[in-house]
Scaffold this motif. Structure first.
Motif, mmCIF file in Angstrom:
data_model
loop_
_atom_site.group_PDB
_atom_site.id
_atom_site.type_symbol
_atom_site.label_atom_id
_atom_site.label_comp_id
_atom_site.label_asym_id
_atom_site.label_seq_id
_atom_site.Cartn_x
_atom_site.Cartn_y
_atom_site.Cartn_z
ATOM 1 N N UNK A 328 18.755 1.577 15.295
ATOM 2 C CA UNK A 328 19.649 2.674 15.075
ATOM 3 C C UNK A 328 20.257 2.665 13.809
ATOM 4 N N UNK A 329 20.430 1.701 12.921
ATOM 5 C CA UNK A 329 21.002 1.694 11.571
ATOM 6 C C UNK A 329 20.059 2.133 10.763
ATOM 7 N N UNK A 330 18.744 1.992 10.563
ATOM 8 C CA UNK A 330 17.908 2.404 9.640
ATOM 9 C C UNK A 330 16.598 2.864 10.183
ATOM 10 N N UNK A 331 16.741 3.303 11.121
ATOM 11 C CA UNK A 331 15.408 3.964 12.096
ATOM 12 C C UNK A 331 14.730 5.039 11.271
ATOM 13 N N UNK A 332 13.429 4.782 10.765
ATOM 14 C CA UNK A 332 12.464 5.616 10.269
ATOM 15 C C UNK A 332 11.171 5.592 10.231
ATOM 16 N N UNK A 333 10.177 6.521 10.368
ATOM 17 C CA UNK A 333 8.526 6.052 10.752
ATOM 18 C C UNK A 333 8.241 5.383 9.322
ATOM 19 N N UNK A 334 6.951 5.083 9.706
ATOM 20 C CA UNK A 334 6.264 4.145 8.514
ATOM 21 C C UNK A 334 5.733 5.581 7.622
ATOM 22 N N UNK A 335 5.420 5.273 6.395
ATOM 23 C CA UNK A 335 4.836 6.328 5.605
ATOM 24 C C UNK A 335 3.377 6.379 5.746
ATOM 25 N N UNK A 336 2.779 7.571 5.324
ATOM 26 C CA UNK A 336 1.465 7.732 5.721
ATOM 27 C C UNK A 336 0.575 6.657 4.949
ATOM 28 N N UNK A 337 0.912 6.463 3.675
ATOM 29 C CA UNK A 337 0.275 5.687 2.973
ATOM 30 C C UNK A 337 0.165 4.284 3.498
ATOM 31 N N UNK A 338 1.102 3.843 4.135
ATOM 32 C CA UNK A 338 1.269 2.447 4.681
ATOM 33 C C UNK A 338 0.373 2.365 5.865
ATOM 34 N N UNK A 339 0.289 3.386 6.804
ATOM 35 C CA UNK A 339 -0.700 3.533 8.011
ATOM 36 C C UNK A 339 -2.000 3.520 7.374
ATOM 37 N N UNK A 340 -2.335 4.248 6.487
ATOM 38 C CA UNK A 340 -3.661 4.281 5.849
ATOM 39 C C UNK A 340 -4.182 2.845 5.306
ATOM 40 N N UNK A 341 -3.221 2.155 4.684
ATOM 41 C CA UNK A 341 -3.506 0.751 4.363
ATOM 42 C C UNK A 341 -3.796 -0.135 5.107
ATOM 43 N N UNK A 342 -3.167 0.019 6.208
ATOM 44 C CA UNK A 342 -3.246 -0.960 7.523
ATOM 45 C C UNK A 342 -4.868 -0.741 8.000
ATOM 46 N N UNK A 343 -5.060 0.763 8.070
ATOM 47 C CA UNK A 343 -6.247 0.883 8.771
ATOM 48 C C UNK A 343 -7.663 0.689 8.040
ATOM 49 N N UNK A 344 -7.360 0.701 6.503
ATOM 50 C CA UNK A 344 -8.192 0.165 5.639
ATOM 51 C C UNK A 344 -8.621 -1.386 5.408
ATOM 52 N N UNK A 345 -7.221 -1.942 5.524
ATOM 53 C CA UNK A 345 -7.192 -3.694 5.726
ATOM 54 C C UNK A 345 -8.015 -4.094 6.959
#
Length: 524
Positions: A328-345
């Motif tokens: 609850x303190x700093x909840x936020x979704x992942x950045x789109x670039x981070x998710x793209x990085x995961x998929x390419x990796x």
């Protein structure tokens, strides 16, 4: 011969249990292709019966049968009947009388032996075989009863020294049947039983702490410090005998008759001592607040764990790209670039074009390097180039130094801001599907929407469900606030992720001088 009411009741209960065991016996016989009784599986299960629940019956029932046999043998001697086995085999006129007296003496004990063996099979083997119960139960009783009755008759007919020798022989037989060694047989069972118990308790503790963190409650961890398992087996067999020392052929009021008295007692005690060590203070700070080393993250990737799951679970930031933050303190979704990085990796990892290397620098420090193969397929090369672009590193380099941090110093360095064990647990707890009633009452925050990757919504790292009713097929479950929280046993990804948490705790434990858990089992 009239049967007592207790015998009829016990016979009815035994019959019901045997009838209930028939379907399981038939089903297993069809699966095995053979009858269980006297099969190889039957012989292999005998040691499990000797160490499983109800094992003390292998001591108590034979000793009780011996006492009943001694009493019947003395009655045979007073009535002038021959020794039991001899009379049954070679005296047809006495055979019916001897068999009837046997049934009257041991009927209840015989039925109880069959009933206990059938129940013990359910507890130990998971299925009860009626044929095995009808064999094992009577053997424990009929054999010692028959031998004791014959020896008691013979001892009562003898005189002086020979009578003493016969009585001693009977006592030795009883002691041999009672003096079974418990210790060595417990090692194989206790080692796995305690191991399974510790593993199950750890799973339940971890699950409960995840749920508590989801509700903003305090998580408490208790480690099993030491297990000391002690067994005590005591058996007492005593006998006393009196003979007509003067050799009178008729009873004399001032001379004791030929009598034998025996008593049997036993006690089994299983008293384990288990110590628990709370995780607190400096040890809590080291274990729960220390970030996972970046080298350990790369080691998991090198070992074959999916790079996208490892980074989603264990990393907050990679070269300025933010991962999803739970809690609850700093909840936020992942950045789109981070998710793209995961998929390419992940695609590059599946091609085998990514790896790691460890080398020592001039200052004798250990450096962890992330490497990319140069010669790869065009599709993989495009992903590798996209990875370099997203990370902002040198597009021509094939080797990058991995360090702890959020921002890299240069274009040949990858900075990973890794998570601590507590951060990992808080993030996993955010995936728990809490009851809507608790959300409406503002007892807990609602579950965040799933991250949207390049190929669509991402599956939660861990799926923990909640329900009022106790789940029927759960991998692990705990009660909390009148609800059950559980992981479906058919949810393989969640089961793997839950088990993977144990490895995380191993990675963040910097080492301790404390002794590891000890399991001590006296065998004497």
């Amino acid at each position: 011969m009239t049967l007592r009411r207790s015998t009829l009741v016990l016979a009815g209960i035994t019959l019901v249990v045997l009838v209930l065991s028939v379907p399981g016996t038939v089903r297993e016989a069809l699966e095995r292709g053979e009858i269980y009784l006297f099969s190889r599986a039957f012989l292999e299960d005998i040691p499990r019966r000797l160490t499983g629940p109800g094992r003390f019956r292998f001591i108590l029932q034979p000793l009780t049968a011996i006492v009943l046999g001694i009493r019947s043998g003395l009655a045979d001697a007073r009535a002038g009947r021959p020794p039991y086995l001899y009379g049954v085999l070679f005296h047809p006129d006495l055979r019916r009388q001897l068999m009837t007296s046997t049934l009257e003496s041991v009927a209840n004990l015989l039925l109880l032996g069959i009933l206990l063996d059938a129940v013990a099979q359910w507890l130990i083997l998971g299925v009860s075989h009626a044929g095995a119960a009808l064999v094992v139960g009577p053997v424990l009783i009929v054999t010692p009863y028959t031998v004791a009755r014959a020896l008691a008759n013979r001892a009562a007919r003898l005189r002086t020294k020979r009578a003493v020798q016969a009585t001693l022989l009977l006592l030795i037989v009883a002691l041999l049947m009672a003096g079974c060694t418990v210790g060595p047989r417990t090692v194989a069972r206790d080692r796995f039983d305690y191991s399974a118990a510790v593993a199950d308790s750890w799973k339940s503790q971890m699950m409960l702490n995840l749920v508590r963190l989801r509700y903003g409650d305090i998580g408490v961890f208790l480690d099993v410090g030491q297990i000391v398992s002690g067994y005590t087996v005591e058996s007492v067999v005593s006998a006393s005998a009196f003979w007509n020392l003067f050799g009178f052929s008729i009873e004399h009021p001032n001379v004791p008759n030929n009598t034998v008295a025996a008593s049997v007692g036993g006690r089994f005690t299983d008293r384990p001592t288990i110590t628990y060590t709370p995780l607190m203070g400096e040890r809590f700070a080291r274990s729960m607040m220390t970030p996972v080393p970046p080298a350990s993250v790369l080691s998991l990737i090198q070992a074959g764990y999916p790079v996208d799951l490892v980074l989603r679970l264990m990393v907050n930031v990679v070269n300025g790209l933010d991962n999803r933050h739970g809690g609850d303190l700093r909840a936020r979704p992942a950045e789109a670039e981070f998710l793209e990085l995961l998929e390419r990796l992940r695609r590059v990892q599946l091609s085998g074009a990514i790896g790691m290397r460890v080398q020592r620098t001039d200052t004798k420090e250990v450096a962890t390097l992330l490497t990319f193969r140069q010669k790869v397929d065009p599709g993989v090369a495009a992903d590798a180039l996209g990875i370099r672009r997203l990370l902002g590193v040198d597009p021509a380099a094939s080797e990058f130094r991995v360090v702890y941090g959020a921002i890299a110093d240069d274009n040949r360095e990858i900075a990973m801001l890794t998570r601590s064990a507590l951060e990992i647990l808080i993030n996993l707890a955010s995936f728990i599907d809490v009851p809507s009633a608790h959300v409406a009452e503002q007892r807990v925050s609602p579950m965040a929407e799933p991250d949207q990757g390049p190929s669509g919504p991402l599956r939660p790292l861990l799926q923990i469900k909640s329900s009022r009713e106790r789940p029927a097929d759960a991998f692990v479950m705990v009660p909390y606030r009148n609800y059950w929280f559980w992981i479906d046993d058919r949810d393989i990804p969640s089961k793997r992720m839950f088990s993977f948490i144990m490895f995380i705790f191993t990675l963040v434990e910097p080492g301790s001088k404390e002794a590891p858990p000890v399991l001590t089992i006296p065998t004497g």
